[in-house]
Motif scaffolding. Structure first.
Motif, mmCIF file in Angstrom:
data_model
loop_
_atom_site.group_PDB
_atom_site.id
_atom_site.type_symbol
_atom_site.label_atom_id
_atom_site.label_comp_id
_atom_site.label_asym_id
_atom_site.label_seq_id
_atom_site.Cartn_x
_atom_site.Cartn_y
_atom_site.Cartn_z
ATOM 1 N N GLU A 95 67.482 -39.644 -11.718
ATOM 2 C CA GLU A 95 68.149 -38.540 -11.481
ATOM 3 C C GLU A 95 66.257 -37.627 -11.841
ATOM 4 O OE1 GLU A 95 70.820 -34.763 -11.634
ATOM 5 O OE2 GLU A 95 70.921 -36.105 -13.610
ATOM 6 N N ASN A 96 65.469 -37.557 -12.209
ATOM 7 C CA ASN A 96 64.716 -37.288 -12.532
ATOM 8 C C ASN A 96 63.408 -37.470 -11.464
ATOM 9 O OD1 ASN A 96 65.297 -35.284 -14.698
ATOM 10 N ND2 ASN A 96 64.492 -36.898 -16.247
ATOM 11 N N LYS A 99 64.520 -36.186 -8.093
ATOM 12 C CA LYS A 99 64.568 -34.301 -8.555
ATOM 13 C C LYS A 99 62.680 -34.042 -7.738
ATOM 14 C CE LYS A 99 68.388 -32.384 -10.287
ATOM 15 N NZ LYS A 99 69.198 -31.967 -11.529
ATOM 16 N N ASN A 100 61.957 -35.114 -8.358
ATOM 17 C CA ASN A 100 60.513 -34.692 -8.900
ATOM 18 C C ASN A 100 59.871 -35.050 -7.359
ATOM 19 O OD1 ASN A 100 60.107 -33.625 -11.397
ATOM 20 N ND2 ASN A 100 60.106 -35.935 -11.921
ATOM 21 N N LYS A 103 61.308 -32.944 -4.459
ATOM 22 C CA LYS A 103 60.400 -31.077 -4.590
ATOM 23 C C LYS A 103 58.480 -31.962 -4.253
ATOM 24 C CE LYS A 103 58.500 -28.282 -7.730
ATOM 25 N NZ LYS A 103 58.174 -28.203 -9.392
ATOM 26 N N TYR A 117 67.813 -32.766 2.553
ATOM 27 C CA TYR A 117 68.255 -32.968 0.853
ATOM 28 C C TYR A 117 70.095 -32.272 0.452
ATOM 29 C CZ TYR A 117 68.213 -32.445 -4.094
ATOM 30 O OH TYR A 117 68.172 -33.217 -5.489
ATOM 31 N N SER A 121 73.294 -34.705 -0.782
ATOM 32 C CA SER A 121 73.489 -34.452 -1.826
ATOM 33 C C SER A 121 75.229 -34.051 -2.395
ATOM 34 C CB SER A 121 72.512 -32.569 -2.795
ATOM 35 O OG SER A 121 71.626 -33.498 -3.447
#
Length: 218
Positions: A95-96, A99-100, A103, A117, A121
């Protein structure tokens, strides 16, 4: 009465003619000199526009040619698109990391990237990657990234492959996207100085799915 001195009148007329000729030569000379100065000034300004001074860590100044910079823009545009596609589509079941990576991609595009996105999602796409322990890789060949620089915004089309690696299978998909590029200021997060607008995947269909026991590792 004394007769007029025609010789004196003739000398005066000749003097006036010479004076007019002299003034004409002076005027022409001034115009020529002004034109030469104007041409030199215009040429100097034009050459100065082709020079960009860049600070190298605050220690020295490097001179770069703006003309060479502009010639390199097509290559920068293709790399900008490649980097964006890697950031947006190359994901791990974490998940991290997702997200990164998203971003990072968002710095290179506009709200159309955020909308895509959000849409993925809501459809559970990223959650399925995590739960299925799917490693998603992307192969992008710069020769398959076409950017039209004849009109701004610059329309582009990019083709590649999306590879989904699961525990037992490998799925290969087409990945064809379209969008537009505009010039923006360069930043640490956007070193190429482009922004992607109206980003849209147009083909993401499966090509094949193979059993990992019968296929070399990607």
């Amino acid at each position: 009465m004394e007769a007029p001195n025609f010789k004196s009148l003739k000398d005066i007329d000749t003097s006036f003619s010479l004076m007019r000729l002299f003034m004409l030569v002076v005027i022409i000379g001034c115009l020529g000199f002004s034109s030469a100065i104007s041409f030199w000034a215009f040429d100097a300004v034009e050459k100065s526009r082709q020079k960009v001074y860049v600070m190298d860590g605050g220690k020295s100044i490097m001179l770069a040619m703006a003309q060479e910079h502009n010639m390199n823009r097509p290559a920068e545009a293709r790399d900008h698109i490649r980097v964006f596609m890697k950031a947006f589509f190359e994901l791990e079941p974490d998940e991290n990391q997702i997200k990164n990576s998203i971003k990072e991609a968002s710095y290179l595009g506009d709200e159309s990237v955020g909308r895509l996105y959000k849409d993925l999602s809501e459809k559970g796409y990223y959650q399925n990657l995590i739960q299925g322990n799917v490693h998603q890789k992307v192969e992008i060949d710069k020769n398959n990234i076409i950017v039209d620089f004849t009109q701004s915004p610059y329309k582009f089309r990019a083709k590649g492959r999306e590879i989904l690696i699961r525990e037992t299978t490998i799925t290969v998909r087409n990945l064809v996207v379209e969008g537009y590029l505009i010039d923006v200021a360069r930043t640490d997060n956007n070193p190429h100085g482009f922004q992607i607008e109206r980003f849209l995947p147009v083909d993401n269909t499966d090509i094949e799915t193979v059993n990992r026991n019968n296929q070399s590792t990607y």
